[in-house]
Design a protein around this motif. Structure first.
Motif, mmCIF file in Angstrom:
data_model
loop_
_atom_site.group_PDB
_atom_site.id
_atom_site.type_symbol
_atom_site.label_atom_id
_atom_site.label_comp_id
_atom_site.label_asym_id
_atom_site.label_seq_id
_atom_site.Cartn_x
_atom_site.Cartn_y
_atom_site.Cartn_z
ATOM 1 N N ILE A 53 5.906 -20.023 -18.258
ATOM 2 C CA ILE A 53 6.372 -19.505 -16.964
ATOM 3 C C ILE A 53 6.901 -18.093 -17.133
ATOM 4 C CG2 ILE A 53 8.083 -19.789 -15.137
ATOM 5 C CD1 ILE A 53 7.823 -22.853 -15.625
ATOM 6 N N VAL A 54 7.722 -17.898 -18.160
ATOM 7 C CA VAL A 54 8.265 -16.565 -18.433
ATOM 8 C C VAL A 54 7.126 -15.594 -18.746
ATOM 9 C CG1 VAL A 54 9.701 -15.228 -20.033
ATOM 10 C CG2 VAL A 54 10.491 -17.456 -19.212
ATOM 11 N N GLY A 55 6.142 -16.056 -19.497
ATOM 12 C CA GLY A 55 5.020 -15.208 -19.875
ATOM 13 C C GLY A 55 4.148 -14.756 -18.718
ATOM 14 N N MET A 56 4.211 -15.451 -17.608
ATOM 15 C CA MET A 56 3.414 -15.054 -16.437
ATOM 16 C C MET A 56 3.973 -13.810 -15.755
ATOM 17 S SD MET A 56 0.687 -16.713 -15.680
ATOM 18 C CE MET A 56 0.478 -16.240 -13.977
ATOM 19 N N ARG A 57 5.234 -13.490 -16.005
ATOM 20 C CA ARG A 57 5.866 -12.381 -15.302
ATOM 21 C C ARG A 57 5.163 -11.049 -15.568
ATOM 22 N NH1 ARG A 57 8.903 -8.114 -15.859
ATOM 23 N NH2 ARG A 57 10.344 -7.552 -14.205
ATOM 24 N N ASN A 58 4.948 -10.720 -16.837
ATOM 25 C CA ASN A 58 4.371 -9.408 -17.145
ATOM 26 C C ASN A 58 3.017 -9.177 -16.490
ATOM 27 O OD1 ASN A 58 6.554 -8.401 -18.490
ATOM 28 N ND2 ASN A 58 5.819 -8.980 -20.513
ATOM 29 N N PRO A 59 2.078 -10.111 -16.602
ATOM 30 C CA PRO A 59 0.807 -9.860 -15.908
ATOM 31 C C PRO A 59 0.971 -9.735 -14.388
ATOM 32 C CG PRO A 59 0.546 -11.642 -17.482
ATOM 33 C CD PRO A 59 2.009 -11.316 -17.429
ATOM 34 N N LEU A 60 1.842 -10.548 -13.823
ATOM 35 C CA LEU A 60 2.014 -10.494 -12.369
ATOM 36 C C LEU A 60 2.651 -9.185 -11.923
ATOM 37 C CD1 LEU A 60 3.185 -14.122 -11.592
ATOM 38 C CD2 LEU A 60 0.965 -13.093 -11.094
ATOM 39 N N VAL A 61 3.560 -8.664 -12.725
ATOM 40 C CA VAL A 61 4.272 -7.445 -12.348
ATOM 41 C C VAL A 61 3.509 -6.185 -12.753
ATOM 42 C CG1 VAL A 61 6.393 -6.127 -12.768
ATOM 43 C CG2 VAL A 61 6.514 -8.577 -12.369
ATOM 44 N N HIS A 62 2.895 -6.213 -13.928
ATOM 45 C CA HIS A 62 2.310 -4.989 -14.479
ATOM 46 C C HIS A 62 0.793 -4.922 -14.423
ATOM 47 C CE1 HIS A 62 6.247 -3.808 -15.821
ATOM 48 N NE2 HIS A 62 6.400 -4.972 -16.429
ATOM 49 N N ALA A 63 0.131 -6.049 -14.322
ATOM 50 C CA ALA A 63 -1.332 -6.037 -14.343
ATOM 51 C C ALA A 63 -1.895 -6.805 -13.162
ATOM 52 C CB ALA A 63 -1.832 -6.633 -15.658
ATOM 53 N N TYR A 64 -1.241 -6.673 -12.031
ATOM 54 C CA TYR A 64 -1.624 -7.495 -10.879
ATOM 55 C C TYR A 64 -3.036 -7.236 -10.380
ATOM 56 C CZ TYR A 64 0.704 -3.404 -8.862
ATOM 57 O OH TYR A 64 1.124 -2.156 -8.588
ATOM 58 N N ASP B 29 -5.536 -7.035 -12.275
ATOM 59 C CA ASP B 29 -6.406 -7.800 -13.164
ATOM 60 C C ASP B 29 -6.268 -9.308 -12.984
ATOM 61 O OD1 ASP B 29 -7.347 -5.445 -14.318
ATOM 62 O OD2 ASP B 29 -5.734 -5.428 -15.807
ATOM 63 N N ILE B 30 -5.363 -9.736 -12.136
ATOM 64 C CA ILE B 30 -5.114 -11.161 -11.926
ATOM 65 C C ILE B 30 -6.218 -11.745 -11.043
ATOM 66 C CG2 ILE B 30 -3.533 -12.844 -10.860
ATOM 67 C CD1 ILE B 30 -2.399 -11.597 -13.385
ATOM 68 N N ASN B 31 -6.761 -12.859 -11.473
ATOM 69 C CA ASN B 31 -7.721 -13.590 -10.649
ATOM 70 C C ASN B 31 -6.903 -14.406 -9.655
ATOM 71 O OD1 ASN B 31 -9.315 -15.819 -9.666
ATOM 72 N ND2 ASN B 31 -10.828 -15.293 -11.226
ATOM 73 N N ARG B 32 -6.922 -13.994 -8.425
ATOM 74 C CA ARG B 32 -6.070 -14.640 -7.408
ATOM 75 C C ARG B 32 -6.391 -16.104 -7.203
ATOM 76 N NH1 ARG B 32 -6.613 -10.545 -2.675
ATOM 77 N NH2 ARG B 32 -8.459 -9.972 -3.823
ATOM 78 N N GLN B 33 -7.644 -16.477 -7.352
ATOM 79 C CA GLN B 33 -8.006 -17.890 -7.180
ATOM 80 C C GLN B 33 -7.401 -18.741 -8.292
ATOM 81 O OE1 GLN B 33 -9.542 -19.251 -4.443
ATOM 82 N NE2 GLN B 33 -8.762 -21.114 -5.400
ATOM 83 N N ILE B 34 -7.463 -18.256 -9.528
ATOM 84 C CA ILE B 34 -6.851 -18.988 -10.640
ATOM 85 C C ILE B 34 -5.345 -19.079 -10.446
ATOM 86 C CG2 ILE B 34 -6.346 -18.902 -13.123
ATOM 87 C CD1 ILE B 34 -9.161 -17.676 -13.483
ATOM 88 N N LEU B 35 -4.725 -17.970 -10.051
ATOM 89 C CA LEU B 35 -3.282 -17.968 -9.805
ATOM 90 C C LEU B 35 -2.912 -18.958 -8.705
ATOM 91 C CD1 LEU B 35 -0.445 -16.828 -10.252
ATOM 92 C CD2 LEU B 35 -1.034 -15.017 -8.618
ATOM 93 N N TRP B 36 -3.656 -18.939 -7.607
ATOM 94 C CA TRP B 36 -3.370 -19.838 -6.496
ATOM 95 C C TRP B 36 -3.544 -21.302 -6.911
ATOM 96 C CZ3 TRP B 36 -0.434 -19.891 -2.627
ATOM 97 C CH2 TRP B 36 -0.591 -20.837 -1.607
ATOM 98 N N ASP B 37 -4.596 -21.586 -7.654
ATOM 99 C CA ASP B 37 -4.803 -22.955 -8.143
ATOM 100 C C ASP B 37 -3.640 -23.397 -9.016
ATOM 101 O OD1 ASP B 37 -7.222 -23.123 -6.820
ATOM 102 O OD2 ASP B 37 -8.431 -22.701 -8.617
ATOM 103 N N LYS B 38 -3.171 -22.508 -9.885
ATOM 104 C CA LYS B 38 -2.048 -22.815 -10.774
ATOM 105 C C LYS B 38 -0.785 -23.089 -9.959
ATOM 106 C CE LYS B 38 -1.914 -22.590 -14.829
ATOM 107 N NZ LYS B 38 -2.086 -23.623 -15.848
ATOM 108 N N VAL B 39 -0.543 -22.264 -8.959
ATOM 109 C CA VAL B 39 0.637 -22.460 -8.102
ATOM 110 C C VAL B 39 0.539 -23.794 -7.365
ATOM 111 C CG1 VAL B 39 1.815 -21.617 -6.035
ATOM 112 C CG2 VAL B 39 1.168 -20.018 -7.835
ATOM 113 N N GLN B 40 -0.623 -24.088 -6.839
ATOM 114 C CA GLN B 40 -0.801 -25.328 -6.078
ATOM 115 C C GLN B 40 -0.615 -26.573 -6.939
ATOM 116 O OE1 GLN B 40 -1.640 -25.760 -2.587
ATOM 117 N NE2 GLN B 40 -0.699 -23.761 -2.732
ATOM 118 N N ARG B 41 -1.046 -26.492 -8.211
ATOM 119 C CA ARG B 41 -0.973 -27.678 -9.080
ATOM 120 C C ARG B 41 0.317 -27.751 -9.885
ATOM 121 N NH1 ARG B 41 -5.895 -27.285 -12.450
ATOM 122 N NH2 ARG B 41 -6.870 -25.788 -11.105
#
Length: 64
Positions: free
Chosen positions: A25-36, A38-50
């Motif tokens: 969970i902590v490790g997700m911060r840097n990509p979300l804040v600094h490399a947004y 490059d984030i695959n929104r569908q993968i992120l959304w699936d992860k949030v939903q599950r």
């Protein structure tokens, strides 16, 4: 943000919450804040939903 809150969990909290993947969970911060871009929104959304609903349920249970 969930990742910032997870970073503040003490060592005792880690012991009490062995099923919560706090380092991930902590490790997700840097990509979300600094490399947004490059984030695959569908993968992120699936992860949030599950992943988020069980974490919320577990948190509510531990507050009782």
């Amino acid at each position: 943000m969930v990742s910032e809150a997870a970073a503040l969990v003490s060592a005792a909290g880690h012991t009490e919450l062995p099923d919560v993947p706090l380092p991930q969970i902590v490790g997700m911060r840097n990509p979300l804040v600094h490399a947004y871009f490059d984030i695959n929104r569908q993968i992120l959304w699936d992860k949030v939903q599950r992943a988020l609903p069980p974490l919320i349920a577990q948190r509510k249970k531990s507050n009782r």
